[in-house]
Design an enzyme around this catalytic site. Structure first.
Site, PDB file in Angstrom:
ATOM      1  N   SER A 235       0.826  -1.203   0.000  1.00 45.51           N
ATOM      2  CA  SER A 235       0.000   0.000   0.000  1.00 45.51           C
ATOM      3  C   SER A 235       0.866   1.261   0.000  1.00 45.51           C
ATOM      4  O   SER A 235       1.689   1.437  -0.902  1.00 45.51           O
ATOM      5  CB  SER A 235      -0.951  -0.067   1.205  1.00 45.51           C
ATOM      6  N   ASP A 462      -8.860  -4.086  -6.300  1.00 39.57           N
ATOM      7  CA  ASP A 462      -8.359  -3.540  -5.037  1.00 39.57           C
ATOM      8  C   ASP A 462      -9.140  -2.261  -4.728  1.00 39.57           C
ATOM      9  O   ASP A 462      -9.169  -1.337  -5.534  1.00 39.57           O
ATOM     10  CB  ASP A 462      -6.863  -3.223  -5.169  1.00 39.57           C
ATOM     11  N   HIS A 489      -7.473  -5.828  -0.702  1.00 41.37           N
ATOM     12  CA  HIS A 489      -6.373  -4.877  -0.711  1.00 41.37           C
ATOM     13  C   HIS A 489      -5.073  -5.611  -0.406  1.00 41.37           C
ATOM     14  O   HIS A 489      -4.869  -6.075   0.703  1.00 41.37           O
ATOM     15  CB  HIS A 489      -6.634  -3.787   0.339  1.00 41.37           C
TER      16      HIS A 489
END
Length: 522
Positions: A235, A462, A489
């Site tokens: 991320s 995602d 995610h």
């Protein structure tokens, strides 16, 4: 919304039963290139000891009970332009390779946020890698970036009671001039409290951004004894990784970047892209829900958005009590839904929460929102959300034009209509518009001449870091792209054999998957 936070990995609380090792000090000369004036940092000694004293949150206390880990403090300059000036420290956690004779080096992990603890994330990955080549051949290392977790000083903005009050206040749904004025007053107050309550004040806030964190990462590489960095970023951790790749391309051995942040996007475009991601994920949830006997949104996925709105919008005026004097606000209900959309294994809880809301109960949605905001059972908050805002405000260009803000908010609601509160969008400026120090980065394509092959992993649905961002990052870094077909995610080391095999092979021997490689979800 601090959408990237959902990339944080859950900590593992197991204990191996081994005896806690005695403190050991490791020292060696700097490894690899050393920037001018920084030799004392690149060659510093590290004293490794038990990790329990480093815990600053409930998650950390649980994760650091393991006896097969060691922790230490890394000293870095507050301002890299003034290496002889003020210093700060970073918390570092290590789990040693189980087969040291075949050791490759260190694998440094960052879980995202920004604001999440790399120490907790690394501890949580140990059992997932202990039986494969990552656990056998790498020291698994996590560090808390400057201002976060065990690092000192820690970014602090709101008290626990102020955070509760902020979550209960749905004034952000008020797009009238009076509502905008109220929101901006609150945002100014937040920015001022961050400067007042964070030790070293403006000096610290000026240097908590990704540019400085990337320099810290290179100091850590040298102190760990690695000539080149092997890194796994999830991320926001992909932004830290790509920033490091730009600043130190020849110091990279391997980078896995999972759930990419597009470094070329400005804040407005990033908001809209993320909204689109959550909109798609909500559509997938609606299809799944419609097939359940007790779907709170009904049996027609096309009608799910309206059903969700009908359940949540009344909370703006009539929040639902959840006990202990707390009430489920509209903000918390939607935040709980967002938290659940990060991983499919939370969809059942979202459906339960929405069914409860039908009966004027909000405990499950409030719990999901508590997880997102990292509020413990005792009412104490981790400082992740404070750090998220502080880092974002230093990284991103300020957005102060009301028209641009309004346009982005309207587009966000169009691509994520389940989050449309039914009221005029607000053009209120956020805390970053009032931040006491300037930003240090601008959106751009990284310049990475000399960078070896990298691996970007991107998930088709995602919700927080949309698929195209991964495509764009892989292209910018001239690296390999691995596509995971799923709705969640991030994907690496989360149970998909195809993704894990490709990522492990790359990290161990540098073999990247062929162009166009795709892995199917379950």
């Amino acid at each position: 919304m601090a959408g990237l936070l959902g990339g944080t990995l859950a900590a593992c609380s197991s204990n191996t039963g081994q005896t806690v090792p005695s403190p050991t000090t490791e020292s060696h000369p700097p490894v690899g290139p050393v920037p001018t004036g920084l030799a004392r940092f690149y060659g510093q000694s590290m004293t490794w000891a038990e990790c329990a004293p480093y815990a600053t949150s409930d998650d950390a206390q649980s994760a650091f009970r393991r006896s097969d880990i060691q922790c230490a403090r890394l000293t870095v300059p507050l301002d890299y332009d003034k290496p002889g000036g003020q210093t700060i420290t970073l918390g570092v956690l290590r789990h040693k390779a189980s087969e040291p004779d075949d050791r490759v080096g260190s694998l440094v992990v960052n879980p995202g946020g920004p604001g999440a603890s790399g120490m907790v994330a690394a501890a949580g990955l140990i059992d997932q890698v202990k039986n494969n080549d990552l656990g056998k051949r790498f020291d698994l290392v996590g560090f808390d970036p400057r201002g976060i977790g065990a690092s000192e000083p820690q970014i602090r903005c709101l008290t626990d009671s102020e955070r509760d009050a902020d979550r209960a206040d749905d004034s952000e749904t008020d797009g009238t001039p009076a509502g905008i004025a109220k929101q901006e007053t609150q945002e100014k107050d937040f920015a001022a409290k961050c400067a007042q309550r964070t030790k070293l004040g403006d000096d610290m806030l000026e240097h908590v951004g990704t540019r400085d964190a990337a320099k810290d990462l290179d100091v850590l590489r040298s102190v760990l004894g690695d000539e080149k960095l092997t890194y796994l970023g999830y991320s926001y951790g992909t932004l830290l990784g790509s920033t490091y790749a730009e600043d130190f391309p020849r110091n990279v051995r391997a980078l896995v970047l999972d759930g990419a942040v597009d470094p070329t996007q400005d804040p407005e475009d990033s908001l809209v892209a993320q909204g689109q991601g959550f909109g798609v994920a909500f559509g997938e949830f609606a299809k799944w829900c419609a097939a359940q006997q007790d779907c709170a949104l009904g049996t027609n996925p096309a009608a799910a958005t309206k059903a969700f709105q009908d359940l949540t919008r009344p909370l703006i005026d009539f929040p639902v009590p959840v006990g202990d004097g707390r009430k489920l606000s509209y903000e918390d209900a939607t935040t709980g839904a967002i938290q659940a959309l990060y991983q499919q294994n939370l969809w059942e809880y979202l459906n339960t929460g929405l069914n409860e809301l039908r009966n004027q109960r909000g405990a499950t949605l409030e719990k999901l929102a508590d997880i997102y905001n990292e509020r413990g059972p005792d009412g104490r908050y981790d400082t992740t959300q404070d750090a998220f805002t502080a880092i974002r405000c230093v990284d991103d260009p300020r957005v102060t034009d009301p028209k641009a803000i309004l346009d982005a908010q309207q587009k966000y609601e169009q691509v994520a209509p389940f989050l449309d509160d039914g009221r005029p969008a607000s053009s209120a400026r956020d805390a970053c518009a009032f931040w006491p120090v300037p930003n240090t980065m601008t959106p751009h394509e990284p310049q990475v001449e000399g960078l070896p092959k990298t691996l970007t992993i991107s998930t088709t649905n995602d919700p927080a870091t949309p698929y195209q961002a991964g495509v764009n990052l892989a292209k910018a870094l001239k690296g390999a792209l691995l596509t995971f077909e799923g709705t969640q995610h991030t994907a690496f080391l989360q149970g998909n054999a195809c993704v894990d095999k490709a990522g492990i092979a790359y990290l161990v021997d540098g073999t990247a998957p062929a162009d166009g490689t795709r892995c199917a979800g379950s």
